[in-house]
Write a protein that holds these residues in place. Structure first.
Motif, PDB file in Angstrom:
ATOM      1  N   LYS A 154       0.851  -1.193   0.000  1.00  0.00           N
ATOM      2  CA  LYS A 154       0.000   0.000   0.000  1.00  0.00           C
ATOM      3  C   LYS A 154       0.884   1.239   0.000  1.00  0.00           C
ATOM      4  O   LYS A 154       1.941   1.255   0.633  1.00  0.00           O
ATOM      5  N   ASN A 178     -18.273   7.911  -6.672  1.00  0.00           N
ATOM      6  CA  ASN A 178     -17.075   7.296  -7.255  1.00  0.00           C
ATOM      7  C   ASN A 178     -16.302   6.552  -6.174  1.00  0.00           C
ATOM      8  O   ASN A 178     -15.473   7.126  -5.480  1.00  0.00           O
ATOM      9  N   GLY A 179     -16.564   5.262  -6.084  1.00  0.00           N
ATOM     10  CA  GLY A 179     -15.970   4.433  -5.044  1.00  0.00           C
ATOM     11  C   GLY A 179     -14.471   4.257  -5.152  1.00  0.00           C
ATOM     12  O   GLY A 179     -13.830   3.838  -4.201  1.00  0.00           O
ATOM     13  N   GLU A 180     -13.881   4.556  -6.301  1.00  0.00           N
ATOM     14  CA  GLU A 180     -12.433   4.416  -6.468  1.00  0.00           C
ATOM     15  C   GLU A 180     -11.666   5.628  -5.948  1.00  0.00           C
ATOM     16  O   GLU A 180     -10.464   5.544  -5.737  1.00  0.00           O
ATOM     17  N   TRP A 181     -12.356   6.732  -5.758  1.00  0.00           N
ATOM     18  CA  TRP A 181     -11.680   7.930  -5.283  1.00  0.00           C
ATOM     19  C   TRP A 181     -11.338   7.771  -3.804  1.00  0.00           C
ATOM     20  O   TRP A 181     -12.165   7.310  -3.016  1.00  0.00           O
ATOM     21  N   LYS A 185      -9.564   5.686  -2.285  1.00  0.00           N
ATOM     22  CA  LYS A 185      -9.874   4.299  -1.947  1.00  0.00           C
ATOM     23  C   LYS A 185      -9.227   3.821  -0.643  1.00  0.00           C
ATOM     24  O   LYS A 185      -9.889   3.177   0.166  1.00  0.00           O
ATOM     25  N   ASP A 186      -7.968   4.128  -0.426  1.00  0.00           N
ATOM     26  CA  ASP A 186      -7.283   3.607   0.757  1.00  0.00           C
ATOM     27  C   ASP A 186      -7.749   4.255   2.058  1.00  0.00           C
ATOM     28  O   ASP A 186      -7.527   3.707   3.132  1.00  0.00           O
ATOM     29  N   ARG A 192     -11.064   5.887   2.203  1.00  0.00           N
ATOM     30  CA  ARG A 192     -12.388   6.333   1.771  1.00  0.00           C
ATOM     31  C   ARG A 192     -13.289   6.725   2.944  1.00  0.00           C
ATOM     32  O   ARG A 192     -13.993   7.727   2.886  1.00  0.00           O
TER      33      ARG A 192
END
Length: 181
Positions: free
Chosen positions: A45, A165-168, A170-171, A173
């Motif tokens: 990560k 936008n679930g990818e924005w 992400k780590d 969120r």
């Protein structure tokens, strides 16, 4: 006739000595071992910078004359830089373009500090260069803009983009969504 019976008997005897389904079966070799591919370890990560000391988002806007036209131009330039960075194959080129995009979004906010779109785009650009603290600070700023009656609608649109936008971010969120309840 006697000879033909002997010939037939000999043919039957010779045919009876052969295997029923043809020649002897071929000897099978040892099977090759199956090598299972090792599952690669997931990439580590990214390490995020948790603070945002270099930017003051709470600076008073004394003597500010909003210039939305210039801000929109800088946002467009920033969008171009970030889009180009996302297609760059070399990491150095990608980072350089992302930093140029951050510069353009920052200039847009200097021209119009109340621009919710520029605020969100700058937060996303900071996220791309692993500046978590700055990205979260800009999301808090977006929440503050949504409480202002003049910027409420646009700021709420930008906040809904983050939620959709679930990818924005992400780590982190959950933290990001806590900034824009």
């Amino acid at each position: 006739m006697g000879n033909s019976r002997i010939v037939i008997a000999l043919v039957m005897v010779v045919a009876g000595c052969r295997p029923m389904y043809g020649d002897k079966a071929q000897k099978l070799g040892d099977p090759k071992p199956i090598r299972h591919q090792e599952t690669p370890e997931p990439p580590p990560k990214p390490v995020y910078v948790e603070t945002c000391d270099s930017v003051d988002f709470r600076r008073p806007a004394k003597g500010l004359v909003r210039n939305s036209k210039d801000a929109a131009r800088f946002v467009g330039e920033g969008d171009t830089k970030v889009a180009t960075a996302n297609t760059a194959s070399e990491i150095d080129k990608r980072v350089e373009l992302l930093l140029q995009g951050i510069d353009r979004y920052s200039r847009a906010l200097q021209r119009d500090p109340y621009d919710p779109a520029a605020t969100l785009k700058l937060a996303l650009a900071y996220h791309e260069v692993h500046r978590k603290g700055c990205a979260l600070a800009l999301l808090r700023r977006l929440e503050t803009l949504s409480t202002h009656p003049d910027f409420h609608d646009e700021a709420d649109r930008q906040k809904s983009l983050v939620r959709d936008n679930g990818e924005w971010f992400k780590d982190y969120r959950a933290e990001a969504l806590n900034q824009i309840p």
